[in-house]
Scaffold this active site. Structure first.
Site: not given
Ligand code: NDP
Length: 246
Positions: A141, A155
């Site tokens: 991030s 975070y």
């Molecule tokens: P979302 O919340 O939209 O999606 C999260 C994904 O991670 C889903 O597929 C979810 O699965 C999975 N997930 C969450 N918790 C777990 C867990 N305990 N075990 C396994 N899978 C898990 O997040 P984003 O797509 O936005 O984020 C993806 C990555 O990008 C993250 O690491 C986030 O920190 C990072 N990021 C995002 C930003 C943003 O602005 N969106 C900015 C910077 C970084 P399920 O659908 O089953 O819940």
């Protein structure tokens, strides 16, 4: 583009958001793709079906990042089904924001477990199945290197930890011909951070480009790092944040 023809990928958290875009992009470039998810079985099955429609093999595996054994089992299942793993994308993450007075130890531990510890577990599990030319990519991030507002202690620490762990792993794994890098998204339109959310105006204002990012922006950087073209790139990070940290 078929830069990844014949490659086999595992993307954690591939059911939604950035992970789903990465899975689709790797599939579109020719890779077989396994994804994990925590709860969204239906969404994960849909992403897998999209990858299959591109003519590739796909798997959707329930594996909670908080459980090391679940991650290890997902890696084993992927390696068995595909015959090996060439690309690991540690994407699954959670965002917990609260000022330190109200940030609980449980919040801190869960953030570290999902965002950082799970990536370590996945790397260790994948290595026996990954050969020369392998690629390990973490989704960090832009908050790993800046904390533009309060509430980010857990975070930001988890994401800075992921980036530094990957940097160190690059040294460990270079002798095996495996690269390790981190892609740092900025504000990206997903369920975690919708472009229509109440803080999105402030987030856009912080960018140089005055633009909210898309999951496809991040997936493009991941696909590059996964490709043979990025063989010389290891132990580093790419910011995909519309210049927010500039
Ligand atoms: P979302 O919340 O939209 O999606 C999260 C994904 O991670 C889903 O597929 C979810 O699965 C999975 N997930 C969450 N918790 C777990 C867990 N305990 N075990 C396994 N899978 C898990 O997040 P984003 O797509 O936005 O984020 C993806 C990555 O990008 C993250 O690491 C986030 O920190 C990072 N990021 C995002 C930003 C943003 O602005 N969106 C900015 C910077 C970084 P399920 O659908 O089953 O819940």
């Amino acid at each position: 583009m078929a830069r990844l023809l014949g490659k086999r990928a595992l993307v954690t958290g591939g059911s939604r958001g950035i992970g789903a875009a990465v899975a689709r992009r790797l599939g579109a470039e020719g890779a077989d793709v396994a994804i994990t998810y925590a709860a969204s079985a239906e969404a994960a099955a849909q992403v897998a079906a999209e990858v299959e429609r591109q003519g590739r093999r796909a798997l959707a595996i329930a594996a909670d990042n908080r459980e090391a054994r679940a991650i290890e089992a997902a890696v084993e299942q992927t390696a068995r089904a595909f015959g090996g793993i060439d690309i690991l994308v540690n994407n699954a993450g959670i965002f917990v924001a609260a000022p330190v007075q109200s940030l609980t130890l449980e919040d801190f531990d869960a953030t570290m477990a999902v965002n950082l510890r799970a990536a370590f577990v996945a790397v260790r599990a994948v290595l026996p199945h990954m050969s020369e030319g392998g690629r390990i990519i973490g989704i960090g991030s832009n908050l790993a290197s800046q904390a533009p507002h309060e509430g980010l202690a857990a975070y930001s620490a988890s994401k800075a930890g992921l980036a530094m762990m990957n940097q160190a792993l690059a040294r460990d794994l270079a002798p095996r011909g495996i690269t390790v890098n981190t892609v740092h998204p900025g504000s990206t339109d997903t369920d975690m951070n919708p472009a229509a959310g109440e803080s999105s105006g402030a987030q856009v204002a912080r960018t140089a480009s005055k633009r909210f990012g898309t999951p496809d922006d991040v997936a493009a950087a991941v696909a590059y790092l996964a490709s043979p073209e990025a063989a010389a790139v290891t132990g580093t990070s790419i910011l995909v944040d519309n210049g927010a940290n500039a």
